[in-house]
Design an enzyme around this catalytic site. Structure first.
Site, mmCIF file in Angstrom:
data_model
loop_
_atom_site.group_PDB
_atom_site.id
_atom_site.type_symbol
_atom_site.label_atom_id
_atom_site.label_comp_id
_atom_site.label_asym_id
_atom_site.label_seq_id
_atom_site.Cartn_x
_atom_site.Cartn_y
_atom_site.Cartn_z
ATOM 1 N N GLY A 1 35.657 44.890 44.503
ATOM 2 C CA GLY A 1 35.235 44.128 43.696
ATOM 3 C C GLY A 1 34.622 44.309 42.751
ATOM 4 O O GLY A 1 34.630 46.014 42.169
ATOM 5 N N ASN A 2 34.759 43.611 41.249
ATOM 6 C CA ASN A 2 33.480 44.271 40.387
ATOM 7 C C ASN A 2 31.831 43.520 40.259
ATOM 8 O O ASN A 2 32.154 42.706 40.818
ATOM 9 C CB ASN A 2 33.792 45.143 39.317
ATOM 10 C CG ASN A 2 35.172 43.619 38.610
ATOM 11 O OD1 ASN A 2 34.214 42.862 38.093
ATOM 12 N ND2 ASN A 2 36.011 43.783 38.283
#
Ligand code: CTP
Length: 221
Positions: free
Chosen positions: A24-25
């Protein structure tokens, strides 16, 4: 020019490694939410496609909320909903790479280590831009190192065939205030310094929903 109905994408993508882990980020989706609120406040028909953000979103009831998790989910949403909108603001922090294969079940720990094979994701913004009708308007975002901000963003604007691009310096990532350069095809760049996300959302909508030739000389810049 930016006109409703407006489709905004915001937040991160999560790309599954196995049934419990993902790549993810850190995108919070807050700017996209601020844009959706500002657009709804203007009475614009607005759709917000929101990724897997951790804080529950406060979205005005007039905004149509769509949820996605992965790049593939967002691609399906865009295929379905982009043709019915006039403008797209692509604020989502979409993964550039995803696991080439998602493991079914849970990967076990192995002392030999693990190498993940990643594949590039499709460039959804470029695809929406390529598919756009003459009456549609596409705005992209770019996170760039400050010393190459203008040239990188300008190159991205042209390469992806966008109408406008909002370039943020990498150095201000995670900051509460936004500093940006807004580039529009055929118009002067506009520099915006340290505005709150709500104020920036208002400014961006005003800026993109009017052309330089419609602006009074006093209002330029
Ligand atoms: N974007 C997209 N699809 C992707 C990756 C990014 O549509 N697979 C969109 C983002 O939503 C953003 C814009 O492209 O509006 C720019 O994203 P960025 O990651 O800065 O640019 P890239 O095209 O990935 O280029 P580079 O990594 O070379 O900077």
């Amino acid at each position: 020019m930016l006109t409703p109905p407006l489709l905004i994408t915001a937040g991160p993508t999560f790309e599954d490694i196995d049934d419990v882990r993902f790549l993810g980020n850190r995108s919070s989706g807050r700017l996209g939410l601020a844009l959706a609120r500002a657009a709804a406040h203007r009475g614009w028909e607005t759709t917000l496609a929101l990724g897997p953000v951790f804080a529950p979103p406060k979205v005005p009831s007039s905004v149509r909320l769509l949820r996605f998790r992965s790049t593939a989910d967002l691609q399906r949403l865009l295929d379905e909903h982009w043709p019915r909108h006039n403008s797209l603001v692509m604020a989502a922090a979409i993964a550039d790479y995803r696991p080439a294969n998602t493991h079914i079940g849970k990967l076990r720990r192995d002392d030999a280590g693990l190498t993940l094979k990643l594949e590039p994701t499709p460039d959804l913004l470029a695809a929406c831009s390529q598919a756009k009708r003459p009456d549609q308007y596409v705005v992209g975002f770019a996170l760039e190192p400050a010393d190459r901000l203008l040239e990188s963003a300008q190159a991205k604007l042209i390469r992806k065939g966008l109408d406008a691009i909002v370039a943020n310096p990498l150095e201000t990532m995670d900051a509460d205030e936004i500093t940006a350069v807004v580039l529009r095809t055929g118009e002067n760049p506009i520099h915006i310094e340290e505005l709150s996300k709500d104020a920036f959302a208002e400014r961006l909508l005003s800026l993109l929903s009017i052309t330089d030739s419609q602006r009074s000389p006093a209002g330029r810049g």
